[in-house]
Design an enzyme around this catalytic site. Structure first.
Site, PDB file in Angstrom:
ATOM      1  N   LEU A  42       2.706 -21.544  32.797  1.00  0.00           N
ATOM      2  CA  LEU A  42       1.842 -22.006  31.704  1.00  0.00           C
ATOM      3  C   LEU A  42       1.977 -23.505  31.462  1.00  0.00           C
ATOM      4  O   LEU A  42       1.037 -24.155  31.016  1.00  0.00           O
ATOM      5  CB  LEU A  42       2.183 -21.257  30.417  1.00  0.00           C
ATOM      6  CG  LEU A  42       1.857 -19.770  30.377  1.00  0.00           C
ATOM      7  CD1 LEU A  42       2.316 -19.176  29.044  1.00  0.00           C
ATOM      8  CD2 LEU A  42       0.366 -19.534  30.570  1.00  0.00           C
ATOM      9  N   ASP A  90      17.435 -29.367  31.016  1.00  0.00           N
ATOM     10  CA  ASP A  90      17.924 -27.996  31.032  1.00  0.00           C
ATOM     11  C   ASP A  90      18.198 -27.597  29.597  1.00  0.00           C
ATOM     12  O   ASP A  90      19.198 -28.008  28.994  1.00  0.00           O
ATOM     13  CB  ASP A  90      19.197 -27.893  31.875  1.00  0.00           C
ATOM     14  CG  ASP A  90      19.742 -26.469  31.944  1.00  0.00           C
ATOM     15  OD1 ASP A  90      19.182 -25.577  31.266  1.00  0.00           O
ATOM     16  OD2 ASP A  90      20.732 -26.246  32.668  1.00  0.00           O
ATOM     17  N   ASN A 119       7.193 -25.290  25.541  1.00  0.00           N
ATOM     18  CA  ASN A 119       6.660 -24.177  26.323  1.00  0.00           C
ATOM     19  C   ASN A 119       7.730 -23.422  27.117  1.00  0.00           C
ATOM     20  O   ASN A 119       7.569 -22.243  27.421  1.00  0.00           O
ATOM     21  CB  ASN A 119       5.602 -24.738  27.283  1.00  0.00           C
ATOM     22  CG  ASN A 119       5.242 -23.781  28.392  1.00  0.00           C
ATOM     23  OD1 ASN A 119       4.461 -22.858  28.217  1.00  0.00           O
ATOM     24  ND2 ASN A 119       5.829 -23.991  29.572  1.00  0.00           N
ATOM     25  N   SER A 177       5.861 -19.133  21.146  1.00  0.00           N
ATOM     26  CA  SER A 177       6.614 -17.951  20.761  1.00  0.00           C
ATOM     27  C   SER A 177       6.072 -16.758  21.542  1.00  0.00           C
ATOM     28  O   SER A 177       5.709 -16.882  22.708  1.00  0.00           O
ATOM     29  CB  SER A 177       6.507 -17.734  19.250  1.00  0.00           C
ATOM     30  OG  SER A 177       7.184 -16.577  18.832  1.00  0.00           O
TER      31      SER A 177
END
Length: 347
Positions: A42, A90, A119, A177
């Site tokens: 995404l 990270d 995201n 979410s």
């Protein structure tokens, strides 16, 4: 309570490119940062939509430099007018988060960041695992990493909201979410899933277990939503910065990389049998684009009070649980998050 978005015709199969084309002035010339960017996810579909409407700069953040470079190359080929910058990040370790945030803050040629899309995420970690900071991995990566990173670069987000001519509500933080938040509230006395899960709203058969990966993921997604509420409480009235939480939908990405293939396929078939509709990547990124670029959603009186909403299928999701839309829970989470990172944030 907000009740409508600008485009009531947008829905589950609207693409991110379509949303971006509807709001070009909300994107053109902006500096945008997206976490968790890879070609098959995404994050890239989100970046592509922003690039399609002439974003000035897209900062693409992720764990693997080679995957980030693949995304930068693909964007440069298709949208040469939009610059990209790579950021190794990270989210699973606070040390890495602090290093990445310091790098962003050192970029004098990037004084402002107009839109942040948090995201990145992990899912379905099969066994209970703690990161190097002693926090359960879903919660550490999906929430704490984003909480710390966003807070540490907040001066650049605030600077964007204070630019001459800036429109109140145009500077945004989007937290990806999931309706997986329905699986679990924040387990205040047991965030690391060490105790039996007697109060978890899942099947009776698993209540005796101490760790349930769906629940751990759900808790982290609850935290994503509450983080948006906490940001709005601190930033909307003072700076005009808005934050929304979104459910992207059910999409096959690398999010389930830790699930064995047979188990993964069985899970897909189970979801299909329950009526879940799988989205393509472009449709999965569209709700993030609405949250990042659409004019403010309006209440019944046409006013906006800066209080957060949860978006799904490009619209407001009305059927939400109180535990991930509660202002008191959001404040409690903010305090807990500060405790876990060992730092208080005042903006």
């Amino acid at each position: 309570m907000p009740s409508t978005t600008t485009h009531t015709d947008f829905g589950p199969h609207t693409t991110a490119l379509t949303v971006a084309a509807a709001f070009p002035s909300s994107i053109s010339g902006k500096a945008i940062l997206i976490t968790g960017v890879n070609l098959k996810g995404l994050g890239y579909a989100t970046a592509e939509a922003f690039a399609s409407q002439n974003a000035a700069l897209i900062i693409i953040a992720g764990r693997t430099p080679s995957k980030l470079q693949e995304c930068a190359d693909a964007l440069a080929k298709q949208y040469p007018n939009t610059k990209t910058r790579l950021l190794e990040l990270d989210l699973g370790t606070q040390k890495s988060v602090r290093e990445a945030a310091a790098r962003v803050n050192s970029w004098d040629d990037v004084p402002t960041i107009d839109i942040v899309v948090n995201n990145a995420g992990i899912m379905n970690v099969p066994t209970r695992q703690l990161n190097e900071d002693g926090i359960e991995r879903h919660f550490a990566t999906n929430h704490i990493g984003h909480f710390l990173f966003t807070s540490l670069i907040m001066s650049k987000i605030i600077a964007a909201a204070q630019k001459p001519g800036a429109v109140k509500g145009a500077t945004r933080v989007v937290n990806v979410s999931s309706t997986g938040a329905n699986y679990s509230p924040i387990r205040w006395s047991d965030i690391n899933w060490e105790k039996p899960t007697g109060t978890l709203p899942l099947e009776e058969a698993v209540k005796a277990e101490s760790y349930i990966h769906q629940g751990a993921y759900g808790q982290s997604k609850t935290a994503n939503s509450l983080f948006s509420l906490g940001l709005n409480e601190r930033l909307y009235e003072k700076y005009g910065i808005l934050s929304f939480a979104v459910h992207p939908g059910v999409i096959i990405t690398e999010l389930s990389r830790e699930v064995p293939h047979d188990q993964f396929q069985a899970g897909i078939e189970m979801l299909k049998s329950r009526g879940f509709v799988f989205k393509e990547l472009g449709a999965g990124a569209s709700t993030s684009l609405v949250a990042a670029t659409g004019p403010e959603v309006k209440g019944e009186d046409g006013e906006w009070d800066g209080r957060g909403v949860f978006l799904s299928d490009c619209q407001i999701l009305e059927n939400t649980k109180i535990w991930y839309t509660s202002w008191s829970q959001a404040e409690k989470l903010w305090a807990k998050s500060e405790e876990l990172v060992g730092e208080k944030f005042v903006f």
